[in-house]
Design a protein around this motif. Structure first.
Motif, PDB file in Angstrom:
ATOM      1  N   ALA A  81       0.838  -1.203   0.000  1.00 22.29           N
ATOM      2  CA  ALA A  81       0.000   0.000   0.000  1.00 22.29           C
ATOM      3  C   ALA A  81       0.873   1.253   0.000  1.00 22.29           C
ATOM      4  O   ALA A  81       0.559   2.243  -0.674  1.00 22.29           O
ATOM      5  N   ARG A  82       1.968   1.203   0.747  1.00 27.48           N
ATOM      6  CA  ARG A  82       2.877   2.361   0.785  1.00 27.48           C
ATOM      7  C   ARG A  82       3.477   2.606  -0.595  1.00 27.48           C
ATOM      8  O   ARG A  82       3.586   3.751  -1.060  1.00 27.48           O
ATOM      9  N   GLN A  83       3.868   1.520  -1.259  1.00 25.20           N
ATOM     10  CA  GLN A  83       4.424   1.661  -2.609  1.00 25.20           C
ATOM     11  C   GLN A  83       3.386   2.237  -3.571  1.00 25.20           C
ATOM     12  O   GLN A  83       3.675   3.144  -4.358  1.00 25.20           O
ATOM     13  N   MET A  84       2.165   1.711  -3.527  1.00 24.98           N
ATOM     14  CA  MET A  84       1.127   2.180  -4.433  1.00 24.98           C
ATOM     15  C   MET A  84       0.790   3.646  -4.163  1.00 24.98           C
ATOM     16  O   MET A  84       0.647   4.445  -5.097  1.00 24.98           O
ATOM     17  N   PHE A  85       0.682   4.002  -2.890  1.00 23.04           N
ATOM     18  CA  PHE A  85       0.392   5.399  -2.550  1.00 23.04           C
ATOM     19  C   PHE A  85       1.488   6.313  -3.080  1.00 23.04           C
ATOM     20  O   PHE A  85       1.210   7.383  -3.638  1.00 23.04           O
ATOM     21  N   SER A  86       2.742   5.900  -2.913  1.00 19.51           N
ATOM     22  CA  SER A  86       3.867   6.720  -3.363  1.00 19.51           C
ATOM     23  C   SER A  86       3.806   6.956  -4.857  1.00 19.51           C
ATOM     24  O   SER A  86       4.023   8.082  -5.340  1.00 19.51           O
ATOM     25  N   ARG A  87       3.489   5.917  -5.637  1.00 12.88           N
ATOM     26  CA  ARG A  87       3.439   6.047  -7.089  1.00 12.88           C
ATOM     27  C   ARG A  87       2.274   6.943  -7.516  1.00 12.88           C
ATOM     28  O   ARG A  87       2.425   7.810  -8.374  1.00 12.88           O
ATOM     29  N   LEU A  88       1.115   6.728  -6.932  1.00 14.82           N
ATOM     30  CA  LEU A  88      -0.056   7.507  -7.325  1.00 14.82           C
ATOM     31  C   LEU A  88       0.084   8.974  -6.917  1.00 14.82           C
ATOM     32  O   LEU A  88      -0.201   9.879  -7.707  1.00 14.82           O
ATOM     33  N   PHE A  89       0.530   9.214  -5.684  1.00 15.24           N
ATOM     34  CA  PHE A  89       0.671  10.603  -5.247  1.00 15.24           C
ATOM     35  C   PHE A  89       1.806  11.286  -6.012  1.00 15.24           C
ATOM     36  O   PHE A  89       1.720  12.474  -6.334  1.00 15.24           O
ATOM     37  N   GLY A  90       2.865  10.542  -6.324  1.00 13.25           N
ATOM     38  CA  GLY A  90       3.950  11.109  -7.115  1.00 13.25           C
ATOM     39  C   GLY A  90       3.485  11.544  -8.485  1.00 13.25           C
ATOM     40  O   GLY A  90       3.875  12.603  -8.991  1.00 13.25           O
ATOM     41  N   GLU A  91       2.622  10.748  -9.112  1.00 15.42           N
ATOM     42  CA  GLU A  91       2.080  11.116 -10.414  1.00 15.42           C
ATOM     43  C   GLU A  91       1.168  12.328 -10.303  1.00 15.42           C
ATOM     44  O   GLU A  91       1.168  13.215 -11.166  1.00 15.42           O
ATOM     45  N   HIS A  92       0.377  12.385  -9.244  1.00 16.23           N
ATOM     46  CA  HIS A  92      -0.502  13.538  -9.004  1.00 16.23           C
ATOM     47  C   HIS A  92       0.329  14.817  -8.925  1.00 16.23           C
ATOM     48  O   HIS A  92       0.023  15.816  -9.584  1.00 16.23           O
ATOM     49  N   TRP A  93       1.393  14.786  -8.157  1.00 14.63           N
ATOM     50  CA  TRP A  93       2.267  15.956  -7.968  1.00 14.63           C
ATOM     51  C   TRP A  93       2.978  16.326  -9.271  1.00 14.63           C
ATOM     52  O   TRP A  93       3.084  17.503  -9.629  1.00 14.63           O
ATOM     53  N   ARG A  94       3.462  15.322  -9.993  1.00  8.06           N
ATOM     54  CA  ARG A  94       4.197  15.571 -11.235  1.00  8.06           C
ATOM     55  C   ARG A  94       3.282  16.200 -12.282  1.00  8.06           C
ATOM     56  O   ARG A  94       3.675  17.137 -12.993  1.00  8.06           O
ATOM     57  N   ALA A  95       2.037  15.719 -12.391  1.00  5.27           N
ATOM     58  CA  ALA A  95       1.095  16.263 -13.356  1.00  5.27           C
ATOM     59  C   ALA A  95       0.792  17.728 -13.057  1.00  5.27           C
ATOM     60  O   ALA A  95       0.728  18.563 -13.970  1.00  5.27           O
ATOM     61  N   LEU A  96       0.625  18.064 -11.798  1.00  5.23           N
ATOM     62  CA  LEU A  96       0.360  19.461 -11.443  1.00  5.23           C
ATOM     63  C   LEU A  96       1.555  20.349 -11.794  1.00  5.23           C
ATOM     64  O   LEU A  96       1.382  21.537 -12.085  1.00  5.23           O
ATOM     65  N   GLY A  97       2.756  19.779 -11.789  1.00  2.00           N
ATOM     66  CA  GLY A  97       3.931  20.536 -12.212  1.00  2.00           C
ATOM     67  C   GLY A  97       3.849  20.960 -13.668  1.00  2.00           C
ATOM     68  O   GLY A  97       4.314  22.042 -14.040  1.00  2.00           O
TER      69      GLY A  97
END
Length: 253
Positions: free
Chosen positions: A213-229
């Protein structure tokens, strides 16, 4: 190819496509798992095969002398990429020399190619310039080829034009997708907002720890942050053209 250094004007460039594709594959695994499309995060074979072919085409392009083209993903709209037959025939991005993210559409929508599977119009044009057999006035023949730069699919911006917050063109990015980057941003943010609340339910079985779950959260939230960039580059951004003075249908630089 090149020396292992940062992208900048002084020291050339290097290719980190294969390494960065690891993140893209991990993000895709999280999406597929959250949508019950992949057991325990195992990626569909079709997805893996398409991604592998895209990486190989990219690296072969380097061996032929092609540089990165980070504006090639702005050739088609996301809706146009949903046409599977057309995508197979002509590709979904204008060049395999871009860094392309997986094209994973929202559930219920037609899924086109995950990754482009053939060279695009920019690749054909660049190889023609570099390798065509020319009889007669070589300079004139090359100038004629180069004069096509304003045609659709032939935009070119590379490493020194695409340094995050330093460079101006918001359509030149690593791992964005589509003619309108903001449409891609909205799609990615909507997907991550939908999937993040499901992380524990989808990734962890009774009796297991929360590592997956930690790995999945990291990937999904990382993509969320990167897209907003990508969205953050639009206020004050300036679209850049490499057309020369006198180019047919040339645009301001």
């Amino acid at each position: 190819p090149g020396v292992p250094c940062a992208h900048n004007h002084a020291v050339g460039h290097h290719c980190s496509h294969c390494k960065e594709m690891q993140w893209q594959m991990a993000y895709a695994a999280s999406v597929f798992m959250s949508r019950d499309a992949a057991a325990d995060g195992k990626l569909p074979e079709e997805f893996i095969h398409q991604g592998m072919k895209e990486v190989v085409m990219h690296e072969v392009g380097h061996t032929l002398g092609l540089r990165h083209n980070f504006k090639a993903s702005a050739w088609k709209t996301l809706a146009e990429m949903a046409d599977l037959d057309k995508g197979k025939a002509e590709g979904i991005v204008a060049s395999v020399m871009d860094y392309s993210p997986p094209n994973i559409v929202p559930q219920g929508q037609p899924q086109g190619l995950y990754y482009t599977q053939t060279i695009g119009p920019y690749d054909i044009w660049a190889i023609e310039y570099g390798y065509a057999s020319i009889d007669g006035d070589e300079a004139a023949a090359l100038a004629k080829i180069a004069s096509r730069s304003a045609e659709p699919g032939l935009d070119f911006l590379t490493d020194e034009d695409t340094r995050g917050g330093i460079d101006s063109d918001p359509y030149s990015n690593r791992f964005d997708l589509g003619k309108d980057s903001l449409t891609f941003v909205r799609r990615q943010v909507q997907a991550t907002n939908e999937l993040l609340p499901k992380v524990v339910e989808k990734a962890v079985k009774d009796g297991e720890g929360f590592q997956r779950a930690r790995q999945m959260f990291s990937r999904l939230f990382g993509e969320h942050w990167r897209a907003l960039g990508f969205a953050a580059r639009f206020p004050g951004g300036i679209s850049v053209s490499r057309d020369h003075k006198g180019t047919p249908n040339g645009r301001p630089p």
